[in-house]
Enzyme design. Structure first.
Site, mmCIF file in Angstrom:
data_model
loop_
_atom_site.group_PDB
_atom_site.id
_atom_site.type_symbol
_atom_site.label_atom_id
_atom_site.label_comp_id
_atom_site.label_asym_id
_atom_site.label_seq_id
_atom_site.Cartn_x
_atom_site.Cartn_y
_atom_site.Cartn_z
ATOM 1 N N PRO A 183 129.604 -54.613 51.993
ATOM 2 C CA PRO A 183 129.354 -53.532 51.022
ATOM 3 C C PRO A 183 127.899 -53.066 51.043
ATOM 4 O O PRO A 183 127.618 -51.872 50.886
ATOM 5 C CB PRO A 183 129.708 -54.166 49.678
ATOM 6 C CG PRO A 183 130.616 -55.307 50.007
ATOM 7 C CD PRO A 183 130.183 -55.801 51.355
ATOM 8 N N SER B 272 127.938 -50.810 39.616
ATOM 9 C CA SER B 272 126.939 -50.603 38.561
ATOM 10 C C SER B 272 126.662 -51.952 37.879
ATOM 11 O O SER B 272 127.286 -52.961 38.223
ATOM 12 C CB SER B 272 127.452 -49.577 37.560
ATOM 13 O OG SER B 272 128.660 -50.021 37.013
ATOM 14 N N GLU C 194 113.599 -53.900 15.706
ATOM 15 C CA GLU C 194 113.936 -54.558 16.980
ATOM 16 C C GLU C 194 113.425 -53.770 18.181
ATOM 17 O O GLU C 194 113.197 -54.321 19.255
ATOM 18 C CB GLU C 194 115.450 -54.790 17.085
ATOM 19 C CG GLU C 194 116.326 -53.558 17.332
ATOM 20 C CD GLU C 194 116.725 -52.807 16.063
ATOM 21 O OE1 GLU C 194 116.015 -52.941 15.052
ATOM 22 O OE2 GLU C 194 117.734 -52.067 16.096
ATOM 23 N N LYS D 223 129.510 -61.762 50.945
ATOM 24 C CA LYS D 223 129.810 -60.714 51.928
ATOM 25 C C LYS D 223 128.699 -59.660 52.001
ATOM 26 O O LYS D 223 128.207 -59.187 50.972
ATOM 27 C CB LYS D 223 131.134 -60.041 51.552
ATOM 28 C CG LYS D 223 132.327 -60.961 51.769
ATOM 29 C CD LYS D 223 132.462 -61.247 53.254
ATOM 30 C CE LYS D 223 133.666 -62.096 53.575
ATOM 31 N NZ LYS D 223 133.667 -62.486 54.994
ATOM 32 N N ILE E 12 129.185 -38.498 42.741
ATOM 33 C CA ILE E 12 128.987 -37.054 42.882
ATOM 34 C C ILE E 12 127.788 -36.586 42.058
ATOM 35 O O ILE E 12 126.925 -35.856 42.524
ATOM 36 C CB ILE E 12 130.244 -36.290 42.434
ATOM 37 C CG1 ILE E 12 131.361 -36.504 43.456
ATOM 38 C CG2 ILE E 12 129.956 -34.787 42.292
ATOM 39 C CD1 ILE E 12 132.654 -35.829 43.106
ATOM 40 N N CYS F 63 118.704 -50.684 8.962
ATOM 41 C CA CYS F 63 119.217 -49.329 8.840
ATOM 42 C C CYS F 63 120.528 -49.309 8.054
ATOM 43 O O CYS F 63 120.508 -49.424 6.844
ATOM 44 C CB CYS F 63 119.345 -48.703 10.234
ATOM 45 S SG CYS F 63 119.231 -46.914 10.189
ATOM 46 N N LEU G 84 124.035 -53.827 38.044
ATOM 47 C CA LEU G 84 123.452 -54.770 38.986
ATOM 48 C C LEU G 84 122.143 -55.363 38.488
ATOM 49 O O LEU G 84 121.586 -56.250 39.105
ATOM 50 C CB LEU G 84 123.128 -54.031 40.292
ATOM 51 C CG LEU G 84 124.186 -53.975 41.348
ATOM 52 C CD1 LEU G 84 123.664 -53.184 42.535
ATOM 53 C CD2 LEU G 84 124.535 -55.387 41.790
ATOM 54 N N GLU H 278 113.644 -45.113 38.339
ATOM 55 C CA GLU H 278 114.981 -45.670 38.559
ATOM 56 C C GLU H 278 116.003 -44.538 38.490
ATOM 57 O O GLU H 278 115.962 -43.715 37.580
ATOM 58 C CB GLU H 278 115.256 -46.716 37.471
ATOM 59 C CG GLU H 278 116.610 -47.376 37.607
ATOM 60 C CD GLU H 278 116.982 -48.232 36.393
ATOM 61 O OE1 GLU H 278 116.095 -48.549 35.564
ATOM 62 O OE2 GLU H 278 118.173 -48.556 36.275
ATOM 63 N N LYS I 227 121.085 -60.845 59.156
ATOM 64 C CA LYS I 227 122.132 -59.913 59.583
ATOM 65 C C LYS I 227 121.961 -58.566 58.864
ATOM 66 O O LYS I 227 122.041 -57.504 59.483
ATOM 67 C CB LYS I 227 123.488 -60.535 59.226
ATOM 68 C CG LYS I 227 124.676 -59.786 59.740
ATOM 69 C CD LYS I 227 125.887 -60.711 59.730
ATOM 70 C CE LYS I 227 127.040 -60.111 58.979
ATOM 71 N NZ LYS I 227 128.075 -61.097 58.644
ATOM 72 N N HIS J 240 114.201 -49.412 12.627
ATOM 73 C CA HIS J 240 114.682 -50.369 13.629
ATOM 74 C C HIS J 240 113.531 -51.192 14.201
ATOM 75 O O HIS J 240 112.981 -50.850 15.253
ATOM 76 C CB HIS J 240 115.384 -49.621 14.767
ATOM 77 C CG HIS J 240 116.694 -49.037 14.359
ATOM 78 N ND1 HIS J 240 117.866 -49.758 14.381
ATOM 79 C CD2 HIS J 240 117.017 -47.807 13.900
ATOM 80 C CE1 HIS J 240 118.867 -48.999 13.954
ATOM 81 N NE2 HIS J 240 118.377 -47.814 13.653
ATOM 82 N N GLN K 75 125.905 -53.125 53.674
ATOM 83 C CA GLN K 75 125.720 -52.305 54.887
ATOM 84 C C GLN K 75 126.220 -50.882 54.642
ATOM 85 O O GLN K 75 125.575 -49.900 55.010
ATOM 86 C CB GLN K 75 126.493 -52.911 56.058
ATOM 87 C CG GLN K 75 125.998 -54.282 56.481
ATOM 88 C CD GLN K 75 126.893 -54.875 57.568
ATOM 89 O OE1 GLN K 75 127.353 -54.155 58.447
ATOM 90 N NE2 GLN K 75 127.136 -56.168 57.504
HETATM 91 N N1 GLN Z 1 124.742 -44.279 9.767
HETATM 92 C C1 GLN Z 1 123.525 -44.459 9.048
HETATM 93 C C2 GLN Z 1 122.721 -43.187 8.961
HETATM 94 O O1 GLN Z 1 122.899 -42.294 9.744
HETATM 95 C C3 GLN Z 1 122.700 -45.582 9.629
HETATM 96 C C4 GLN Z 1 122.246 -45.311 11.018
HETATM 97 C C5 GLN Z 1 121.757 -46.538 11.710
HETATM 98 O O2 GLN Z 1 122.080 -47.646 11.301
HETATM 99 N N2 GLN Z 1 120.999 -46.381 12.762
HETATM 100 O O3 GLN Z 1 121.861 -43.087 8.131
#
Ligand code: GLN
Length: 549
Positions: free
Chosen positions: A194, A18, A523, A191, A152, A387, A20, A144, A227, A521, A196
């Site tokens: 694996p 895993s 990000e 190698k 399994i 958060c 990869l 994917e 190969k 969030h 193959q």
């Molecule tokens: N634990 C906090 C909440 O549930 C903050 C959650 C988080 O940071 N994503 O509000």
């Protein structure tokens, strides 16, 4: 461009081990097809029994990626979004748990008309329905399959894509297998055995991969590729070397160089594909490879020894660096070490240009994070609370500046004043709020995109360049709006709230160069070619801080 082809399906499986880089490979292939003008859609089928990764520890599974429509999904969907710019949704990710839930609901409902419900055909049909539903939504659908061939739990998925591929035929379905060529130092060579075996395993299940992506940490001798081609019965030019890249954003460029997208198109007999426009990827790589400076950001969290736990965060910081032409070094600081310790967190934070406290759950590490927020506030170091990082900064301000010395969160304490808590715990008669402690843990959070209104003339309004925003959430607890006045008197301004004004979404200090906490969030929405404004601004502030010291 509209959809110009009958949807083609590309199934990506992994063999040997895993981790990869199947997810990245899929995202990069999606980006390459997109760069040729095709419409792509990426999805992930995860063979584990959880309904979604929301209840899994970050140590187990890495970050949970949240979509606009509130799905808690695999972190690979984050790669898909960052590489293609297409927002992912619930329907782009399924798991064994989700498939079985649906099958069992249908069974209880009597939908199977008296049949004995079995893995084949009922479970495999349910999996195929998930895939078929994407037909017509894009030129290429990349699916994917999580895990490693031979597990399994992935068998029903492999069987389902075999059936689906059979039905679609070679012109509309392609199996791409990602494997590893391990380097054995004693032999001094990579190698192929694996690989193959892994292809043999797949063939034993009725799937013949037509493209092989061979991951290796060094140059692969062409004789070895030959190969593999011979032993695995795959065209020579479709055995593609995939070497480690210097940055994940280099992967589309390096995979294009070795012909991945060209070979995929060839496998579908597409001869008139436009050449890819890779200018934006080249631009990003030029920036990454030629930074004009660097900054160090301390990330004070508690999942710090697994990089995947903060995947989107790491990437968003990197994007902020790309926008500002600097390299961002991340220094992970383990918050739990400072909960009780007399030792000052200052040792760890000295010299950094910015401090970021990311999302988190539970009591462990909370006091350490509060100390980090206090240090950033007092030393005027840029602070970004995400958060949990907002909630801890609020507790810090409440305890040390607003006179609420016993301020606490109901997440980890019944004691003290609950400046952070479940909304049900601090609003009287608010009928809209349904969350309660008794609910199941899975899927019971405030999840997905919610709008927020920003205060005019606030720092965040300036950063966003607008006062109406929408961002993704994943939390149970909220900052208690009833403490607004006290916090604001202490210099912590609630500069963003939910449109009805009851939920604080953003707090910013008015006596600090850059101190912002957000309940959501950001990000998750940052992309290399469209960095999130808060991350651009945070890194800019860190650069300024670096010049001052
Ligand atoms: N634990 C906090 C909440 O549930 C903050 C959650 C988080 O940071 N994503 O509000």
């Amino acid at each position: 461009m509209g959809i110009i082809l009958d949807t083609k399906f590309i199934f990506i499986t992994g063999g040997v081990v895993s981790s990869l880089g199947k997810g990245l490979g899929s995202a990069a292939l999606g980006a390459l097809l997109q760069a040729r003008g095709y419409k792509v859609r990426l999805c992930k089928l995860d063979p584990y029994l959880n309904v979604d990764p929301g209840t899994m520890s970050p140590f187990q599974h890495g970050e949970v990626f949240v979509t606009d429509d509130g799905a808690e999904t695999d972190l690979d969907l984050g790669h898909y979004e960052r590489f293609t710019g297409n927002p992912a949704c619930q329907n782009d990710n399924t798991t064994t748990g989700r498939i079985y839930t649906s099958v069992l609901q249908k069974e209880r409902h009597g939908d199977y008309l008296g049949a004995t419900v079995q893995v084949i055909p009922h479970v495999t049909n349910e999996i195929q329905d998930f895939i078929r539903e994407k037909d017509g939504t894009a030129d290429f659908v990349l699916c994917e399959i999580g895990g490693t061939v031979g597990d399994i739990e992935s068998l029903p998925f492999i069987e389902a894509i075999r059936q689906f591929g059979n039905e679609m035929g070679r012109k509309r379905a392609l199996f791409l297998h990602v494997t590893l060529l391990p380097y054995i130092p004693a032999a001094g060579e990579l190698k192929t055995k694996p690989t193959q075996h892994s292809v043999k395993e797949l063939m034993g299940m009725g799937i013949r991969p037509r493209i092989l992506l061979c991951r290796a940490d060094r140059e692969i001798d062409p004789a070895e590729l030959k190969k593999i081609s011979l032993f695995c019965n795959i065209d020579e030019e479709k055995v593609i070397p995939a070497l480690d890249a210097s940055s994940i954003y280099e992967v589309p460029l390096t995979y294009h160089k070795v012909g991945l997208d060209t070979q995929v198109l060839d496998a579908f007999d597409i001869t008139d594909a436009p050449a890819p426009d890779l200018e934006k990827w080249e631009r990003i790589m030029r920036r990454i490879k030629n930074p004009e400076g660097e900054v160090t950001i301390a990330v004070v969290g508690k999942y710090t020894n697994l990089n995947d736990s903060y995947k989107s965060l790491n990437e968003a910081l990197c994007h902020g660096g790309i926008a500002n032409k600097v390299k961002v070094n991340i220094k992970f600081v383990e918050a739990t070490l400072f909960d009780e310790s007399k030792e000052d967190i200052a040792h760890e934070l000295q010299g950094v240009n910015g401090i970021l406290v990311p999302g988190g759950f539970g009591e462990r590490g909370a006091e350490g994070k509060i100390k980090a927020a206090q240090y950033a506030r007092e030393k005027k170091i840029p602070y970004f609370g995400i958060c949990f990082g907002l909630q801890m900064a609020v507790l810090e301000a409440a305890r040390h500046l607003a006179g609420v010395t016993n301020a606490n969160s109901t997440e980890f304490s019944e004691e003290g004043e609950h400046v952070v808590g479940l909304m049900t715990e601090w609003t009287d008669g608010n009928k809209k709020q349904k969350r309660s402690r008794e609910e199941d843990l899975g899927g019971s959070m405030r999840l997905g995109a919610f709008p927020a209104n920003l205060k005019k003339d606030s720092k965040v309004a300036e950063i966003y360049g607008q006062t109406d925003i929408s961002e993704r959430h994943r939390h149970r607890f909220e900052v208690n709006i009833n403490f607004k006045d006290k916090l604001e008197e202490a210099g912590f301004i609630m500069s963003g709230t939910s449109p009805d004004g009851t939920l604080p979404e953003i707090c910013e200090r008015n006596d600090h160069p850059w101190f912002i906490g957000v309940q959501y969030h950001p990000e998750l929405k940052s992309k290399p070619f469209e960095p999130h404004p808060l991350f651009i601004s945070f890194i800019e502030a860190a650069i300024t801080q670096g010049r001052l010291v």
